[in-house]
Structures are given as structure tokens and as C-alpha cells.
Design an enzyme around this catalytic site. Structure first.
Site, mmCIF file in Angstrom:
data_model
loop_
_atom_site.group_PDB
_atom_site.id
_atom_site.type_symbol
_atom_site.label_atom_id
_atom_site.label_comp_id
_atom_site.label_asym_id
_atom_site.label_seq_id
_atom_site.Cartn_x
_atom_site.Cartn_y
_atom_site.Cartn_z
ATOM 1 N N LYS A 23 17.577 -17.523 -0.749
ATOM 2 C CA LYS A 23 18.110 -18.931 -0.462
ATOM 3 C C LYS A 23 17.824 -19.478 0.787
ATOM 4 O O LYS A 23 17.688 -20.761 1.036
ATOM 5 C CB LYS A 23 19.483 -19.132 -0.982
ATOM 6 N N LYS A 35 23.200 -23.488 -2.461
ATOM 7 C CA LYS A 35 22.738 -23.634 -3.929
ATOM 8 C C LYS A 35 22.656 -25.298 -3.945
ATOM 9 O O LYS A 35 21.772 -25.882 -4.613
ATOM 10 C CB LYS A 35 23.294 -22.763 -4.859
HETATM 11 N N1 HSE Z 1 25.560 -13.859 -4.890
HETATM 12 C C1 HSE Z 1 24.961 -14.586 -5.757
HETATM 13 C C2 HSE Z 1 25.680 -15.087 -6.785
HETATM 14 C C3 HSE Z 1 23.873 -13.960 -6.440
HETATM 15 O O1 HSE Z 1 27.055 -14.369 -6.882
HETATM 16 O O2 HSE Z 1 25.895 -15.950 -7.646
HETATM 17 C C4 HSE Z 1 23.011 -15.083 -7.038
HETATM 18 O O3 HSE Z 1 22.304 -15.952 -6.365
#
Ligand code: HSE
Length: 338
Positions: free
Chosen positions: A127, A226
Site C-alpha cells: 500500500k 486505503k
Molecule cells: N493489515 C491489513 C488488514 C492487511 O488488517 O486489513 C490487508 O491489507
């Protein structure tokens, strides 16, 4: 033509893809005309190996499982760093799956840049580079006539980006709202069952949901990144990470969760990006939502995103948000689309 692949990083996600590829090798060739050879793996902890004629993936996975360094692989060259592997191996596609550094892009940013400059396609679940330098990397890919694909950066293998970019092509995405971090959703679900925070976090780490440093998950940085990726990819928002307001779940106590339950509510870490005038407002934070709200029923490592569109109104996608096989699969779909 056989696609020659190099893994940069070979942790949980890389191994997840390798397992799927081994299992599906015949189908991938017969059904999709996708023939591949993994020629190199370079991992900071597991060692590195390069053989231009291809590695035996089954043997590689056995070595990793038995704790044997990849530098002990019987053939090929060992000890190549990621950049050397990208520049000098005969791989035409780089699978970038090193750890995510959301704040700077981390070493992964150099890996992706180098690969694109050398005319190699990149598939990645990392990401950091997308959050930090999407525009630059997309231009680099275009200049070098290659592709940079990152479906797994949001909702792991659940096709959240492809849904919006391809299947909803022609629709304007006005708003994005959802649960985009598996670790925190898993922790909140377990806390509701009475597990304490530390145990729930440890379990999320054991199950491969959490980042290498889980602070980013629980403090909302992963969800912030995200949200930024969604806003910049689907809404051309042109935002920086710091422009996405952020709060994690570390302030929530078992008592808060129980109180919400008594009121017919549930705490969720909600990500949201919405077009406002010429810009996009984006934020991440805990919200107490009523149990009859569609997002309230999304539990464990499952994630969900609702897209508000001009022609269809709301379209929601629900599915795994984290996990070895689930995120490994995202890389497969990117490879197939190449
Ligand atoms: N660490 C991230 C989550 C992994 O828990 O969503 C997936 O991007």
C-alpha cells in the site's frame, strides 16, 4: 509465452500466491493460457535465489516451511538484493510484496520505481507506494509501456478496485464508505465476544491479518492509506495521506463495546471519502452504528465497501479484507489481467 516472475519479498502474501499457483498451475495454463516460471525470490529474512531457468516452487516452499534459508537452494545464484534482482534478473514481471510503509512508501517505492524504469510489469499488494506516489508511478508505467497493478491494496482479493474501475466504468463514484481493515474489525468482533484487546490483536497477528508492525492497523494508518488509495484511484482526489483525517481503535475499551451492545449499536472503524464541491473529504475513525445498518453485520476479517454512484445509487461489495490466501489471490488476478 512463459511469464518470468520475481518475488521481491516472500512473506505471508507471497507464499499465499505461490501456493495458489502451484495448486492451479494446470488450470491457469489450460483455461487462461497463463504459463509462468518463478526465476527469482529476494527476501530480507528468508534469503534470496535466482535461477534464469526457473526455480522449483514446491522446493522453495518446503525450504521456507522448514526454516532453511533460500540461499541454500541447490542451483542458481544466491544473495542478490531486491534492486539487483529487479535490474539484472531475466524476470519480466516483479511481484512486490515487501512490508508496507504507509508514511514514506519505504523500500518498496524504490522497488516499484526501478522495475517500471526497467520496463518490467509490477503486481503488488504493497500500500505504501500507491498511497505515496500513485501519480508518479502510473506515469512511469505509461512512459515505459508496462503496467502497475495493485488490486490487493484494498480489501485483499475482494475485487473492490476492479469493481469500481472496470465493472462500474461509466458511473461516477460520488462517495465511498466502508470497513477496510481486517485486523481492527477482527479485534472489535472478538472484544464483543469478551476477549481482551491484547489477546485479540495477538490472534489477528497469528492469523496473518495484521501488518508486520500492527501499530498501523490499530491506529488507523492502514485504513487511512486505503481510504487515500480509494479516493485517489476512483475519484482523482489528488490527496496526501495527511489530508485523510485519522483515528484508530486504541481508545475503545471493552466497556465501550459492551455499552454499545446494550444500546443496540456496534463500534466499527469506518473509512469514508466523499466528493464535496471540487474536492474530496476523506476520513477514518470509529463510529457507533446501529445493528440494523448493513455495515454492522460485517464481522471478523471481512470487509465491505459501499460505492455511491450516479446511475446505480449504492453498490456494496463484501468479502475478505486480509489473509494469506485471500491477499495472495489478489496478485493472481493482477497477473491474469496482465
Ligand atoms: N493489515 C491489513 C488488514 C492487511 O488488517 O486489513 C490487508 O491489507
Amino acid at each position: 509465452m512463459t511469464q518470468k516472475l520475481a518475488f521481491i519479498g516472500f512473506g505471508v502474501v507471497g507464499q499465499g500466491l505461490a501456493e495458489i499457483m502451484l495448486e492451479k498451475e494446470k488450470t491457469l495454463s489450460e483455461k487462461y493460457d497463463f504459463d509462468f516460471q518463478v526465476v527469482a525470490i529476494s527476501d530480507i529474512k528468508l534469503g534470496s535465489v535466482y535461477d534464469p531457468k526457473g526455480l522449483d516452487l514446491e522446493e522453495v516452499l518446503d525450504m521456507v516451511e522448514s526454516g532453511v534459508s533460500l540461499s541454500e537452494y541447490p542451483d542458481g545464484k544466491t544473495g542478490w538484493e531486491p534492486i539487483k534482482t529487479i535490474e539484472e534478473s531475466n524476470a519480466d514481471t516483479i511481484i512486490e510484496v515487501t512490508f508496507t510503509d504507509m508514511e514514506t512508501g519505504g523500500p518498496a517505492l524504490d522497488h516499484v520505481r526501478t522495475a517500471l524504469k526497467h520496463g518490467k510489469d509490477v503486481v503488488s499488494t504493497n500500500k505504501g507506494p500507491v498511497a505515496q506516489k500513485l501519480e508518479e508511478l502510473q506515469s512511469l508505467a505509461e512512459e515505459n509501456d508496462v503496467q502497475y497493478k495493485f488490486e490487493g491494496t484494498v480489501l485483499s482479493g475482494t475485487p473492490a478496485l476492479n469493481l469500481a474501475l472496470k465493472t462500474l466504468a461509466g458511473c461516477e463514484i460520488k462517495k465511498v464508505k466502508g470497513i477496510v481493515n481486517g485486523t481492527t474489525n477482527y479485534i472489535l468482533s472478538k472484544m464483543e465476544e469478551g476477549m481482551d484487546y491484547e489477546d485479540a490483536l495477538q490472534k489477528a497477528q497469528e492469523l496473518g491479518y495484521a501488518e508486520a508492525d500492527p501499530t498501523g492497523d490499530v491506529e488507523g494508518v492502514d485504513a487511512q492509506g486505503k481510504t487515500l488509495i480509494l479516493a485517489n484511484t476512483l475519484m482523482d482526489a489528488g490527496l496526501d495521506l495527511k489530508e485523510v483525517e485519522r483515528e484508530g481503535i486504541t481508545g475503545l475499551t471493552l466497556e465501550d463495546i459492551e455499552d454499545a451492545k446494550e444500546e443496540g449499536h456496534r463500534w466499527k472503524l469506518i473509512a469514508q471519502a466523499e466528493k464535496k464541491g471540487d474536492g474530496v473529504d476523506a476520513k477514518v475513525g470509529p463510529e457507533k452504528i446501529p445493528l440494523d445498518h448493513p455495515l454492522a453485520g460485517v464481522m471478523g476479517p471481512t470487509n465491505a465497501i459501499t460505492y455511491t454512484t450516479d446511475h446505480l445509487g449504492e453498490v456494496t461489495i463484501i468479502g475478505p479484507g486480509a489473509g494469506k490466501e485471500e491477499t495472495g489471490y489478489a496478485l493472481l488476478v493482477d497477473l491474469l489481467s496482465l
